[in-house]
Design a protein around this motif. Sequence first.
Motif, PDB file in Angstrom:
ATOM      1  N   VAL A  47       0.821  -1.217   0.000  1.00 57.55           N
ATOM      2  CA  VAL A  47       0.000   0.000   0.000  1.00 57.55           C
ATOM      3  C   VAL A  47       0.852   1.265   0.000  1.00 57.55           C
ATOM      4  N   TYR A  48       2.147   1.112   0.241  1.00 58.50           N
ATOM      5  CA  TYR A  48       3.050   2.276   0.240  1.00 58.50           C
ATOM      6  C   TYR A  48       3.789   2.418  -1.094  1.00 58.50           C
ATOM      7  N   SER A  49       3.315   1.740  -2.136  1.00 54.22           N
ATOM      8  CA  SER A  49       4.026   1.713  -3.413  1.00 54.22           C
ATOM      9  C   SER A  49       4.309   3.103  -3.970  1.00 54.22           C
ATOM     10  N   ALA A  50       3.332   3.994  -3.908  1.00 54.50           N
ATOM     11  CA  ALA A  50       3.510   5.316  -4.517  1.00 54.50           C
ATOM     12  C   ALA A  50       4.525   6.164  -3.768  1.00 54.50           C
ATOM     13  N   ARG A  51       4.692   5.907  -2.460  1.00 52.99           N
ATOM     14  CA  ARG A  51       5.603   6.719  -1.656  1.00 52.99           C
ATOM     15  C   ARG A  51       6.687   5.860  -0.998  1.00 52.99           C
ATOM     16  N   PHE A  52       7.110   4.801  -1.699  1.00 54.39           N
ATOM     17  CA  PHE A  52       8.105   3.865  -1.167  1.00 54.39           C
ATOM     18  C   PHE A  52       9.396   4.595  -0.807  1.00 54.39           C
ATOM     19  N   ALA A  53       9.796   5.558  -1.641  1.00 53.06           N
ATOM     20  CA  ALA A  53      11.051   6.275  -1.404  1.00 53.06           C
ATOM     21  C   ALA A  53      10.823   7.616  -0.722  1.00 53.06           C
ATOM     22  N   GLY A  54       9.583   7.908  -0.305  1.00 55.14           N
ATOM     23  CA  GLY A  54       9.318   9.177   0.368  1.00 55.14           C
ATOM     24  C   GLY A  54       8.037   9.811  -0.125  1.00 55.14           C
ATOM     25  N   GLU A  55       7.596  10.839   0.586  1.00 61.47           N
ATOM     26  CA  GLU A  55       6.317  11.469   0.289  1.00 61.47           C
ATOM     27  C   GLU A  55       6.292  12.210  -1.043  1.00 61.47           C
ATOM     28  N   GLN A  56       7.469  12.429  -1.657  1.00 63.00           N
ATOM     29  CA  GLN A  56       7.474  13.144  -2.932  1.00 63.00           C
ATOM     30  C   GLN A  56       6.880  12.323  -4.068  1.00 63.00           C
ATOM     31  N   LYS A  57       6.694  11.016  -3.881  1.00 62.48           N
ATOM     32  CA  LYS A  57       6.044  10.132  -4.849  1.00 62.48           C
ATOM     33  C   LYS A  57       6.724  10.183  -6.218  1.00 62.48           C
ATOM     34  N   SER A  58       7.998   9.900  -6.254  1.00 68.41           N
ATOM     35  CA  SER A  58       8.768   9.907  -7.497  1.00 68.41           C
ATOM     36  C   SER A  58       8.936   8.489  -8.019  1.00 68.41           C
ATOM     37  N   ASP A  59       8.518   8.241  -9.274  1.00 69.37           N
ATOM     38  CA  ASP A  59       8.681   6.917  -9.874  1.00 69.37           C
ATOM     39  C   ASP A  59      10.160   6.526  -9.914  1.00 69.37           C
ATOM     40  N   ALA A  60      11.017   7.447 -10.332  1.00 63.36           N
ATOM     41  CA  ALA A  60      12.449   7.144 -10.448  1.00 63.36           C
ATOM     42  C   ALA A  60      13.044   6.784  -9.093  1.00 63.36           C
ATOM     43  N   ALA A  61      12.686   7.552  -8.063  1.00 68.77           N
ATOM     44  CA  ALA A  61      13.217   7.273  -6.721  1.00 68.77           C
ATOM     45  C   ALA A  61      12.696   5.935  -6.193  1.00 68.77           C
ATOM     46  N   ASN A  62      11.414   5.644  -6.449  1.00 69.07           N
ATOM     47  CA  ASN A  62      10.847   4.373  -5.999  1.00 69.07           C
ATOM     48  C   ASN A  62      11.542   3.186  -6.667  1.00 69.07           C
ATOM     49  N   ASN A  63      11.788   3.286  -7.965  1.00 70.51           N
ATOM     50  CA  ASN A  63      12.466   2.204  -8.680  1.00 70.51           C
ATOM     51  C   ASN A  63      13.896   2.029  -8.187  1.00 70.51           C
ATOM     52  N   ALA A  64      14.581   3.145  -7.935  1.00 73.12           N
ATOM     53  CA  ALA A  64      15.952   3.066  -7.432  1.00 73.12           C
ATOM     54  C   ALA A  64      15.995   2.403  -6.065  1.00 73.12           C
ATOM     55  N   LYS A  65      15.035   2.748  -5.204  1.00 71.65           N
ATOM     56  CA  LYS A  65      15.000   2.135  -3.867  1.00 71.65           C
ATOM     57  C   LYS A  65      14.711   0.641  -3.975  1.00 71.65           C
ATOM     58  N   LEU A  66      13.795   0.261  -4.875  1.00 76.31           N
ATOM     59  CA  LEU A  66      13.465  -1.158  -5.039  1.00 76.31           C
ATOM     60  C   LEU A  66      14.689  -1.941  -5.505  1.00 76.31           C
ATOM     61  N   LEU A  67      15.429  -1.421  -6.477  1.00 73.38           N
ATOM     62  CA  LEU A  67      16.633  -2.113  -6.951  1.00 73.38           C
ATOM     63  C   LEU A  67      17.671  -2.222  -5.842  1.00 73.38           C
ATOM     64  N   HIS A  68      17.781  -1.181  -5.033  1.00 72.03           N
ATOM     65  CA  HIS A  68      18.728  -1.226  -3.915  1.00 72.03           C
ATOM     66  C   HIS A  68      18.339  -2.319  -2.916  1.00 72.03           C
ATOM     67  N   GLU A  69      17.041  -2.399  -2.591  1.00 76.12           N
ATOM     68  CA  GLU A  69      16.574  -3.393  -1.614  1.00 76.12           C
ATOM     69  C   GLU A  69      16.781  -4.819  -2.131  1.00 76.12           C
ATOM     70  N   LEU A  70      16.777  -5.005  -3.450  1.00 73.86           N
ATOM     71  CA  LEU A  70      16.901  -6.346  -4.043  1.00 73.86           C
ATOM     72  C   LEU A  70      18.294  -6.586  -4.629  1.00 73.86           C
ATOM     73  N   TYR A  71      19.254  -5.771  -4.245  1.00 75.75           N
ATOM     74  CA  TYR A  71      20.583  -5.806  -4.867  1.00 75.75           C
ATOM     75  C   TYR A  71      21.196  -7.206  -4.871  1.00 75.75           C
TER      76      TYR A  71
END
Length: 445
Positions: free
Chosen positions: A325-349
Amino acid sequence: MIRHTGRTPRELRNIQIKTNVFKYPEGSVVIAFGDTEVICNATVQPQASKQAASAQGWISVEYNQLPRATGQRQSRKSLTAADENLSETIGKALRGVCDLSRLEEREIVIDCDVVQADGATQSASLTGAFVALRLAVNRLLAQNELASDPIRENVAGVGVALLPDGTCVLDPDEYEEEQALVGMSLVMNEGGDFLSIQAFGADTSFSGNDLNELLHYGVVGIESLIAAQKEALVDKTHEVPEKTIVIATGNVGKAKEFAALFGAAGYEIKTLKDFPDLPDVAETGTTFEANARLKAETISQLIQQPVLADDSGLCVDALSGMPGVYSARFAGEQKSDAANNAKLLHELYDVPDEKRGAHFHCTLVFAAPQKDSLVVSADWYGRIGRIPRGDYGFGYDPLFIPDGMEKTSAELLPAEKNHLSHRGQAMAKLQDQWQAWLEGPVKGA
């Protein structure tokens, strides 16, 4: 127990909120809690208070009672220490639900003038002051004087009391306040967090069970007051054609996905952009269905129209279902697609390919007045890639590789993706049910 006014212990007094009452203030409200009446006027000033941090705005409150607000006339006077304390309590609550940096070095001053006092003057003032603040901010946004909305969520206040017979009551009037062994003033935001709890009373003790009951009554009361605030802020002059379905999104592209589905049956589609005065609905649920219900049912109640809402997100196996449910703001409240994707790749490194399973989930909730909501859900399974690929789609599409494919979701043509996706599957389920549900009998028929 029936109280001296005929109310039940959990019952608020009659709440009335009148908006845009006066000509000059940027936001004006007259609010009544039973016989307590308060005028709340919001004034926008171009320079922030000296109390504000550099490069941000400020919200201040001045609370006062008019000379004949009570049984005996009081002389006009400057603010007392008690008035200043109440002013700061209300101001602090309002600032607590705002991002002051978005006010851009301007101050909003809210005057709360009690016209008639019959208990709960602080609670009525705070509840009305928020509505006045919302009106003033709406005007600034409409005039393009603010780049973004500084208000994060609603806030309201209510009183509760423990009477001599041991009964806990909600929203005591002046008579009950005078009789109470313990009185409590609560301030809570829309997310359910307390911003202030003040207790006072006679020289007595009370139990933990009493405290829990008082808090519970207060939460129930504030939830009702926030609903009343939202209803007061809706533009009731906005006419809606009879066969209209509102999609709870400001995304016109997403709404177009539903246009063919409902248009074939003669229904017109509108989005939240058609209702600019509607307040935001905070997505405070912990499940997709809870958030979709919040949006659909709250907005349907406010505008008395059928409303379809969805809540969607990505669930990754190796992250125990996050971001969910936090998908849109995974990397923070700014809701950036690029930041969310970067955080996901980092978590799954360091997660191997065979353990990078994931699925998109979509829940659609269709709400309408006097009907139990219709709920459908669907999932789209796949895995998470190692580099973003593709120019279509949005969100996590460049990383999501559907089962049986080597392309990412962002490499699929829109028509193909819409057919396969979690939202497409949910819409297919909805297609088989929605018209019979919407045009069928209402509750109690």
